[in-house]
Design an enzyme around this catalytic site. Sequence first.
Site, mmCIF file in Angstrom:
data_model
loop_
_atom_site.group_PDB
_atom_site.id
_atom_site.type_symbol
_atom_site.label_atom_id
_atom_site.label_comp_id
_atom_site.label_asym_id
_atom_site.label_seq_id
_atom_site.Cartn_x
_atom_site.Cartn_y
_atom_site.Cartn_z
ATOM 1 N N LYS A 1 12.791 5.244 -13.794
ATOM 2 C CA LYS A 1 11.204 4.763 -13.622
ATOM 3 C C LYS A 1 11.402 4.161 -12.237
ATOM 4 C CE LYS A 1 8.480 1.876 -13.273
ATOM 5 N NZ LYS A 1 7.921 2.091 -12.240
ATOM 6 N N GLU B 1 6.452 2.819 -8.208
ATOM 7 C CA GLU B 1 5.365 3.673 -7.945
ATOM 8 C C GLU B 1 4.844 3.553 -6.460
ATOM 9 O OE1 GLU B 1 5.638 0.881 -9.439
ATOM 10 O OE2 GLU B 1 3.921 0.048 -10.055
ATOM 11 N N ARG B 2 5.519 2.697 -5.720
ATOM 12 C CA ARG B 2 5.264 2.695 -4.220
ATOM 13 C C ARG B 2 5.897 3.846 -3.473
ATOM 14 N NH1 ARG B 2 1.417 -0.257 -5.237
ATOM 15 N NH2 ARG B 2 1.825 -2.408 -5.930
ATOM 16 N N CYS C 1 16.674 -7.484 -0.415
ATOM 17 C CA CYS C 1 17.288 -8.512 -1.383
ATOM 18 C C CYS C 1 18.223 -9.304 -0.867
ATOM 19 C CB CYS C 1 17.557 -7.950 -2.541
ATOM 20 S SG CYS C 1 18.884 -7.184 -2.615
HETATM 21 P P1 NAD Z 1 8.886 -5.474 -8.710
HETATM 22 O O1 NAD Z 1 9.353 -6.514 -9.536
HETATM 23 O O2 NAD Z 1 7.102 -5.520 -8.077
HETATM 24 O O3 NAD Z 1 8.795 -4.184 -9.096
HETATM 25 C C1 NAD Z 1 10.193 -3.581 -9.681
HETATM 26 C C2 NAD Z 1 9.885 -2.456 -10.844
HETATM 27 O O4 NAD Z 1 9.409 -3.208 -11.972
HETATM 28 C C3 NAD Z 1 8.970 -1.187 -10.437
HETATM 29 O O5 NAD Z 1 9.575 -0.179 -11.054
HETATM 30 C C4 NAD Z 1 7.586 -1.679 -11.025
HETATM 31 O O6 NAD Z 1 6.865 -0.448 -11.391
HETATM 32 C C5 NAD Z 1 8.025 -2.573 -12.133
HETATM 33 N N1 NAD Z 1 6.930 -3.519 -12.590
HETATM 34 C C6 NAD Z 1 6.229 -4.366 -11.871
HETATM 35 N N2 NAD Z 1 5.340 -5.101 -12.158
HETATM 36 C C7 NAD Z 1 5.559 -4.779 -13.698
HETATM 37 C C8 NAD Z 1 5.254 -5.637 -14.748
HETATM 38 N N3 NAD Z 1 4.265 -6.559 -14.673
HETATM 39 N N4 NAD Z 1 5.609 -5.186 -15.834
HETATM 40 C C9 NAD Z 1 6.611 -4.177 -15.994
HETATM 41 N N5 NAD Z 1 7.317 -3.694 -14.810
HETATM 42 C C10 NAD Z 1 6.753 -3.930 -13.628
HETATM 43 O O7 NAD Z 1 9.606 -5.520 -7.460
HETATM 44 P P2 NAD Z 1 9.434 -4.674 -5.755
HETATM 45 O O8 NAD Z 1 8.367 -5.360 -5.194
HETATM 46 O O9 NAD Z 1 9.203 -3.272 -6.204
HETATM 47 O O10 NAD Z 1 10.802 -5.043 -5.286
HETATM 48 C C11 NAD Z 1 11.061 -6.241 -4.292
HETATM 49 C C12 NAD Z 1 11.552 -7.119 -5.205
HETATM 50 O O11 NAD Z 1 13.059 -6.725 -5.632
HETATM 51 C C13 NAD Z 1 12.313 -8.538 -4.345
HETATM 52 O O12 NAD Z 1 11.983 -9.390 -5.214
HETATM 53 C C14 NAD Z 1 13.707 -8.157 -3.876
HETATM 54 O O13 NAD Z 1 14.407 -9.132 -3.878
HETATM 55 C C15 NAD Z 1 14.026 -7.527 -5.411
HETATM 56 N N6 NAD Z 1 15.233 -6.769 -5.148
HETATM 57 C C16 NAD Z 1 16.432 -7.143 -5.745
HETATM 58 C C17 NAD Z 1 17.737 -6.298 -5.617
HETATM 59 C C18 NAD Z 1 18.771 -6.990 -6.409
HETATM 60 O O14 NAD Z 1 19.736 -6.340 -6.251
HETATM 61 N N7 NAD Z 1 18.715 -8.482 -6.602
HETATM 62 C C19 NAD Z 1 17.762 -5.539 -4.901
HETATM 63 C C20 NAD Z 1 16.434 -5.105 -4.302
HETATM 64 C C21 NAD Z 1 15.450 -5.765 -4.427
#
Ligand code: NAD
Length: 499
Positions: A173, A176-177, A281
């Site tokens: 999954k 969605e962006r 990240c």
């Molecule tokens: P996000 O948490 O908004 O979304 C990540 C995923 O979760 C997406 O697929 C999204 O559809 C889903 N999601 C979003 N809200 C949800 C909810 N309420 N319930 C269930 N699923 C949900 O993150 P993002 O904005 O796409 O990515 C940026 C974040 O990811 C930053 O905090 C970054 O630091 C982190 N990140 C961490 C790593 C790592 O390995 N630690 C790597 C890349 C990015």
Amino acid sequence: MEELTHYIDGKRVKGASGRFSDVFNPATGEVQARVPLATKAELDAAVAVAAEAQKGWAATNPQRRARVMMKFGQLINDHMDELAELVSREHGKTLPDGRGDVQRGLEVVEVCMGAPHMLKGEFTDDGGPGIDLYSMRQPLGVVAGITPFNFPAMIPLWKMAPALACGNAMILKPSERCPSTALRLVELIEEAGLPKGVLQVVNGDKEAVDAILDNETIQAVGFVGSTPIAQYIYGRAATNGKRAQCFGGAKNHMIVMPDADLDKAADALVGAGYGAAGERCMAISVAVPVGEKTADALVERLVPRIEKLKVGPYTAGADVDYGPVITKQAEERIRGLIDSGVDQGAELLVDGRDFRLQGYETGFFIGPSLFDRVTPDMDIYKEEIFGPVLSQVRAESYEDALRLTMDNPYGNGTAIFTSDGDTARDFAHRVNVGMVGINFPIPVPLSYHTFGGWKKSAFGDLNQYGPDAFRFYTRTKTVTERWFSGIKEGGEFHFKQMD
Ligand code: NAD
């Protein structure tokens, strides 16, 4: 407008929910596509397909599975420019950065070409009289990957390659962006020989994620995204008896010692702080110079470098340093945090808020900002900004800088710039952060090591890719065997000592 699809059972399938999410061109602010958001019923149907497909895939010997990885790696290389363009078109990062996104995922595919070696079990000959033991690694069944927007190629590849090489089927999954790269990758891996149904892309939002977490067939969930969602997914998956590894946000500190090469440190800070508009990240978001003299000298070097940065769309050519942020909401949130930094008393040395790009006035662009004299109680220090904003926190001593880094709730990455081996070694040994750079600002480990933060940056007990991934995506079964060759005994009512 383009209507994107899911990818189920070997083909692109239209969404049935009637719900969609807009996919923007971040450089112009226009909606360029819409992606369907799956219902629980759509997700469950894909899982049923995966469960069937997984049986044959698990029965395919590991070397044949590895050959699919070899061909897949070749196809990724052949389609590098196309994939990078897909990444940049939806994410907004520059094309060289888009290529890097694909490349760092490809490297995990390359390690998975050696999966048979990683999947070998263990054997003890003669653990007791006539008794042998062996352990084998078996696939889990159907697993799920839930990935963020900021690496549309790399992180799906980190998830899919080890999971599939281990003999699992996966429901991916993507964010969605930025969903298009994952949809293309699944086509390429099927072209490489992966049977249909073994990898499927189900697009969606919270509804699809919750359906994954509650589906009884799904055995494991690999998540990457923000910390609150990582924590939520870890809790719900674990309560439902699934394996989970959930990687979250970050606030990465880079300590600059007085003996560091300050020009190199400034170059590193600019690349690691503003590259990909700070949407990494492993971005450095906090510079921690030790001593007032170091701090002043660093600022002197940072400001002109930052003022020279070129911000623009990925289509504007190779000299663009970084692009827009992902959405209007992200842009407004970042601007709001910069305002809060000013209100709370930090010194804004470079102000990116007024940045405008002719012809792209509706794009989600923000110029680079640099704050000095930031303190740990300010929102710009406490929050993960995930934008082109670098904060400088001045430390009096090495111990102060180390304490600041260690007291931060996040523990993804950190770095130290110094010419003193003793200090560097002490730092690497003591700091409570998962990935450490010494004169290296973004220490993302190579694909045959593992990637994972500590503290609030990760929930779960194994890292991503490398040897840990083969542990996460398999379970161990241990057989103790004895063949009676003249040994005759009655029933045993106690644990047998192997002597
Ligand atoms: P996000 O948490 O908004 O979304 C990540 C995923 O979760 C997406 O697929 C999204 O559809 C889903 N999601 C979003 N809200 C949800 C909810 N309420 N319930 C269930 N699923 C949900 O993150 P993002 O904005 O796409 O990515 C940026 C974040 O990811 C930053 O905090 C970054 O630091 C982190 N990140 C961490 C790593 C790592 O390995 N630690 C790597 C890349 C990015």
